[in-house]
Design an enzyme around this catalytic site. Structure first.
Site, mmCIF file in Angstrom:
data_model
loop_
_atom_site.group_PDB
_atom_site.id
_atom_site.type_symbol
_atom_site.label_atom_id
_atom_site.label_comp_id
_atom_site.label_asym_id
_atom_site.label_seq_id
_atom_site.Cartn_x
_atom_site.Cartn_y
_atom_site.Cartn_z
ATOM 1 N N GLU A 115 0.833 -1.206 0.000
ATOM 2 C CA GLU A 115 0.000 0.000 0.000
ATOM 3 C C GLU A 115 0.867 1.254 0.000
ATOM 4 O OE1 GLU A 115 -4.143 -0.827 2.209
ATOM 5 O OE2 GLU A 115 -2.419 -1.576 3.335
ATOM 6 N N GLU A 137 -4.350 -9.395 2.962
ATOM 7 C CA GLU A 137 -5.162 -9.177 4.161
ATOM 8 C C GLU A 137 -6.410 -10.056 4.221
ATOM 9 O OE1 GLU A 137 -2.907 -5.260 3.743
ATOM 10 O OE2 GLU A 137 -3.701 -6.818 2.438
#
Length: 714
Positions: A115, A137
């Site tokens: 990210e 995730e």
């Protein structure tokens, strides 16, 4: 800023090297946000700044969030939301800098690490297979909460982004480049020079695509006909895969789709609300506890006896049936030379042919080369003579589950074992301590229970006998990891751990059948519970014939020992139904039919004759049926833990999931109990016992110990 090394060169380019103090990897620890805020403030204050490079001093680039913090989160409140917003705000600030920013990815950049890369204008990755990128995730019951869902959807478009968001797929450098997840692949020592060169060549590339006027999503936005079809298909496929039991994938799909219907910053806030909602779910806690920390404990050897690493160089497998052939394949795939022995050469060669068939299938799918197949098959030698096994570091006995046969084979073949070798029996239920009586040195004898099919079931139940030494256990543990399988260590008992628990699942299906529940509803209850296969279908795969043989073997063992064991004591429905099925020629799938009829075209349907087993016409609510199937297994697992058959909750949870198929979304049987709450589970178990029988009863002391162990861990 001690975690960030800040260096500015003569060209006005700043390299920020992340080096989190006292850690082997860079993570979003408590110092991360303040440190990043300081870095960004300093960058904004630079007068002649031309560009920024983010690099890492660790072997990996950035490992993402601190999962301990997420486990400790118990409330989805404003404070948690503010924490998430603060974490992602630094990324938004980063991409709004007035100069181009480059991520120099030297190693794995996963989760929050990738990210960070997405918040950069350009991504360059080292040409190293370990330098993977991705957003895993979802595998932890979460979503990428630092802008990952929103940015990846904007970068790749919905169609290309979904596999990485919904499945947690990771991409190696060249794949990441072709997918558009990174912009360049260079040699590791060229990362920083390549980043500097790009900044100099692209001084005006400081604005992210999604911040430019007129931005269009790749391949269309949410209103595009093709994307609308993708959304519909993805929703249906997702439910088919998760059965509605996993909230994270559903939340991710919802946010990815709706992010295309609102402003970028509004989408980021929606993403924050999404991860806050997921952080406190039982599914998230279960996934992190079992699949991250639990797997980490197994892989790092926390449950392995201390001592030097051991590696086998020569092995022998006795019995070239389905199990023995599968074990030989597992050996060969790991490069372990193996003699595959059977009484007849034709059967031994057929056992090797099993490996060839698996290799041929892999070649067809593009997963293996001809050279790799030849090398693998060269590791397996079919033999009929015991002498061919001479000097084996490890011998695996995989003959039929017959105690008399095993007690004949073990002493005959023991003499072929290397002086310091170990001997393993692939028994699924027979006590290791009793089998050990037939070998010259019981300290070097251990149970190694593989699961069928061996090439897919990557777990081995290691069973300690009464006289098995710690040295033998350590070597067995190392051997299992050497061939790429997960070791689960248990202590000796009838049926050990997995067979005991698996037997309760099959029995409860038959108990429901006796109670008058329709067979289709029983199988549906298992599906809704998250089991991979229904109890009636899996009974057919195991076969009623084998189930009966196992029961009778233990009855004979009881008679021989002059004891009455409690193995399968509560499996009363299995005894009644299985014997009646066999008497009617319904021995299971391999025998032409069992609970199901099997057509020549591969389809199957429930056998109409099953109605004969109903002893009543009780209305069993679907909720009760689901709980009965899960609680039976969880209670038996708790019994194994309480009796000392299981040593750790980690092994109970992972063994149940990977060996038996206990629903993964629960995190395993003991985590399932903890997720419900020890007291709430106990209360529900007592209610089931009152209504359906004592098989659901377990002493309060077992729950007390479970509660106490949680307090100690805290």
């Amino acid at each position: 800023m001690s975690d960030f090394i800040y260096e500015k060169d003569a060209d006005g380019i700043v390299t920020v090297t992340m080096d989190m103090a006292g850690q082997s990897a860079n993570t979003m620890n408590a110092r991360f946000v303040p440190g990043m805020q300081d870095v960004i403030a300093k960058l904004r204050a630079e007068e002649d700044l031309r560009g920024v490079i983010f690099a890492s001093a660790k072997k990996t680039f950035f490992a993402g969030g601190d999962l301990n913090d997420i486990l400790a989160t118990t409330r989805a409140d404003a404070e948690t939301f503010a924490y998430i917003e603060a974490n992602k705000a630094v990324y938004r600030d980063l991409e709004r800098l007035p100069v181009p920013v480059v991520a120099a990815i030297n190693g794995a950049a996963l989760g929050g690490g990738y990210e960070l890369c997405l918040a950069c204008n350009h991504r360059i990755v080292a040409d190293d297979p370990k330098a993977v990128v991705g957003l895993p995730e979802v595998t932890l019951g979460l979503l990428p909460g630092a802008g990952g869902v929103v940015r990846l959807t904007a970068l790749l478009g919905l169609e290309k982004a979904l596999p990485y968001l919904l499945e947690g797929k990771q991409a190696k450098p060249q794949q990441a480049l072709s997918e558009g997840m990174v912009d360049a692949v260079v040699a590791k020592d060229e990362l920083i020079p390549a980043a500097r060169a790009w900044i100099k060549a692209n001084p005006d590339s400081q604005t992210q695509p999604w911040d430019r006027k007129g931005f269009r999503y790749p391949n269309g936005d949410a209103l595009h006909p093709r994307i609308r079809q993708t959304i519909q298909v993805s929703s249906a496929m997702l439910f088919q895969k998760t059965r509605g039991l996993l909230p994270a994938p559903e939340k991710i799909l919802d946010i990815a789709v709706n992010s295309m219907r609102m402003s970028f910053d509004a989408a980021l806030r929606m993403e924050s609300r999404g991860i806050v909602a997921l952080m406190t779910t039982p599914e998230c806690k279960a996934a992190i506890t079992t699949f991250f920390f639990g797997m980490q404990a197994i892989r790092s050897g926390k449950v392995r006896p201390e001592g030097p690493q051991w590696k086998a160089s020569k092995a022998a497998v006795l019995g070239a049936g389905m199990m023995g052939s599968g074990i030989a394949y597992a050996h060969a795939r790991a490069g372990l030379t193996t003699a595959l022995k059977d009484m007849e050469m034709a059967r031994a060669e057929k056992g090797k042919a099993y490996s060839q068939a698996l290799c041929d299938k892999a070649i067809k799918r593009g997963r293996m080369s001809e050279e790799a197949r030849a090398a693998l098959l060269d590791k397996i030698t079919p033999v009929t003579d015991d002498a061919a096994c001479k000097g084996a570091d490890i011998i695996i006995e995989a003959v039929f589950e017959d105690i008399d046969l095993k007690e004949t084979v073990i002493p005959e073949t023991w003499k072929q074992l290397a002086d310091d070798g170990i001997y393993g029996s692939n028994t699924s239920t027979l006590p290791i301590s009793i089998l050990a009586e037939s070998c010259p040195d019981p300290t070097r004898f251990i149970g190694l229970h593989f699961f069928s099919p061996v090439d897919k079931m990557k777990v081995v139940e290691i069973i300690m006998g009464e006289k098995t030494s710690a040295e033998t256990l350590r070597r067995a543990y190392d051997y299992v990891q050497q061939i790429g399988y997960m070791p689960i260590v248990v202590n000796d008992s009838r049926g050990f751990f997995t067979s005991r628990v698996f037997g309760t699942f099959m029995d409860e299906g038959m108990q429901l059948l006796q109670d008058g529940m329709s067979p289709a509803a029983i199988e549906r209850a298992a599906w809704k519970a998250g089991m991979p296969v229904g109890p009636l279908a899996v009974s057919d795969e195991v076969s009623q014939v084998l189930s009966q043989k196992v029961r009778r073997t233990h009855e004979a063992l009881d008679a021989r020992l002059g004891v009455e064991s409690d193995f399968g004591h509560h499996n009363t429905a299995s005894a009644r139904v299985v014997d009646a099925m066999i008497a009617q020629g319904r021995g299971g799938r391999h025998y032409g039919g069992g609970f199901y009829d099997y057509a020549s075209d591969g389809t199957k349907s429930l056998w109409p004759g099953l109605s004969q087993f109903a002893q009543g016409n009780a209305e069993v609510p679907m909720e009760d049926a689901i709980d009965r199937l899960l609680y039976r297994q969880a209670i038996e697992t708790l019994r194994c833990l309480d009796e000392g058959v299981l040593n750790t909750e980690v092994e109970a949870n992972l063994g149940g999931i990977f060996a038996i198929g206990f629903p993964a979304h629960t995190g395993g049987a003991i985590q399932f109990i903890r997720g419900i709450g020890v007291d709430a589970f106990n209360a529900r178990a007592k209610a089931l016992a009152e209504r359906y029988g004592e098989r659901f009863a377990i002493p309060d002391a077992a729950f007390d110990r479970l509660r106490d162990s949680a307090a100690e861990a805290a």
